[in-house]
Design a protein around this motif. Structure first.
Motif, PDB file in Angstrom:
ATOM      1  N   GLY A 120       1.804  57.387 -12.092  1.00  0.00           N
ATOM      2  CA  GLY A 120       1.048  57.944 -12.874  1.00  0.00           C
ATOM      3  C   GLY A 120       1.550  59.291 -13.630  1.00  0.00           C
ATOM      4  N   ALA A 121       2.331  59.788 -12.830  1.00  0.00           N
ATOM      5  CA  ALA A 121       2.905  61.146 -13.743  1.00  0.00           C
ATOM      6  C   ALA A 121       1.945  62.034 -14.431  1.00  0.00           C
ATOM      7  CB  ALA A 121       3.921  60.824 -14.871  1.00  0.00           C
ATOM      8  N   LEU A 122       1.023  62.418 -13.349  1.00  0.00           N
ATOM      9  CA  LEU A 122       0.053  63.468 -13.922  1.00  0.00           C
ATOM     10  C   LEU A 122       0.490  64.714 -13.786  1.00  0.00           C
ATOM     11  CD1 LEU A 122      -3.384  61.986 -12.181  1.00  0.00           C
ATOM     12  CD2 LEU A 122      -2.527  61.550 -14.601  1.00  0.00           C
ATOM     13  N   LEU A 123       0.153  65.606 -14.808  1.00  0.00           N
ATOM     14  CA  LEU A 123       0.570  67.095 -14.664  1.00  0.00           C
ATOM     15  C   LEU A 123      -0.093  67.700 -13.354  1.00  0.00           C
ATOM     16  CD1 LEU A 123       0.675  67.224 -18.536  1.00  0.00           C
ATOM     17  CD2 LEU A 123       2.542  67.061 -17.172  1.00  0.00           C
ATOM     18  N   PRO A 124       0.687  68.286 -12.717  1.00  0.00           N
ATOM     19  CA  PRO A 124       0.087  68.803 -11.437  1.00  0.00           C
ATOM     20  C   PRO A 124      -0.928  70.035 -11.480  1.00  0.00           C
ATOM     21  CG  PRO A 124       2.197  69.412 -11.300  1.00  0.00           C
ATOM     22  CD  PRO A 124       1.867  68.395 -12.436  1.00  0.00           C
ATOM     23  N   HIS A 125      -0.531  70.815 -12.885  1.00  0.00           N
ATOM     24  CA  HIS A 125      -1.282  72.203 -12.843  1.00  0.00           C
ATOM     25  C   HIS A 125      -2.554  71.991 -13.953  1.00  0.00           C
ATOM     26  CE1 HIS A 125       1.464  71.013 -16.214  1.00  0.00           C
ATOM     27  NE2 HIS A 125       0.706  72.235 -17.054  1.00  0.00           N
ATOM     28  N   LEU A 126      -2.730  70.829 -14.266  1.00  0.00           N
ATOM     29  CA  LEU A 126      -3.906  70.523 -15.195  1.00  0.00           C
ATOM     30  C   LEU A 126      -4.832  69.477 -14.417  1.00  0.00           C
ATOM     31  CD1 LEU A 126      -2.199  69.424 -18.588  1.00  0.00           C
ATOM     32  CD2 LEU A 126      -2.785  71.573 -17.867  1.00  0.00           C
ATOM     33  N   THR A 127      -6.031  70.021 -14.864  1.00  0.00           N
ATOM     34  CA  THR A 127      -7.270  69.096 -14.579  1.00  0.00           C
ATOM     35  C   THR A 127      -7.436  67.953 -14.815  1.00  0.00           C
ATOM     36  OG1 THR A 127      -8.768  70.017 -16.280  1.00  0.00           O
ATOM     37  CG2 THR A 127      -8.713  71.685 -14.142  1.00  0.00           C
TER      38      THR A 127
END
Length: 197
Positions: free
Chosen positions: A68-75
């Motif tokens: 997924g590579a979601l950005l951890p600091h973004l909701t």
């Protein structure tokens, strides 16, 4: 890769095909189609347009990378909206589409959460929503073996198609038997040099 063979894929709008490959090879093909890695030879065509030399934002290709590579600091909401930031789209239409994706993928209760608070299935849906937010003509999904969060792709993928639209051509890169069982069009590849669409 030395000794590799070119691969030819033709996925129509609204169709889904699977590239049956090892995680390393599947990810390599996905990155070529998306534009993160140049092909050694061949061309990438999207709706008849040669996009081989175009940067990723101009290809109209959405990408769900392995994990997924979601950005951890973004909701969740900010992660989904991130997919639109470099696209040339009318903001009102784009925002309405994001709202539709959130509803169709049942993400509304999680919009203000950070990725580490989500289940694996929710993280996959957020990554899918982010990739679909820019209304891509091609959607590339890199699914490693054992990625249980994807659930049944045949249930989830239709939810990211705008009403009345033909839908994106979907390329799933995986060697997972559970994933492949859902996709009738499969192209087995051991080693590849270039990807054609």
């Amino acid at each position: 890769m030395p000794g590799s063979r070119p691969v030819t894929l033709d996925v129509p709008a609204g169709g889904t095909a699977a590239l049956v490959a090892s995680p390393r090879t599947g990810t390599a093909v996905a990155r070529v189609v998306v534009g993160l890695t140049p092909p050694r030879a061949g061309r990438i065509l999207v709706a008849g347009r040669d996009v081989t030399g175009l940067p990723p934002p101009r290809r109209q290709v959405g990408y769900v990378p392995a994990g997924g590579a979601l950005l951890p600091h973004l909701t969740v909401r900010r992660n989904i909206e991130y997919g639109q930031r470099k696209r040339e789209r009318v903001h009102e239409v784009a925002n309405d589409w994001v709202d539709s994706l959130v509803t169709h993928l049942e993400l509304a209760p999680a919009l203000d959460l950070l990725p580490h608070l989500l289940s694996e299935a929710q993280r996959f849906r957020v990554a899918l929503a982010r990739a679909a937010a820019c209304l891509p003509e091609v959607l590339v999904v890199d699914l490693p073996v054992g990625a249980t969060g994807a659930g049944r792709l045949t249930d989830v993928l239709p939810r990211v198609c705008p009403p009345g639209a033909a839908g994106s051509a979907v390329l799933v890169c995986s060697a997972d038997p559970a994933v492949l069982a859902e996709i009738p069009v499969r192209v087995p590849v051991e080693r590849v040099e270039a990807a054609d669409r």
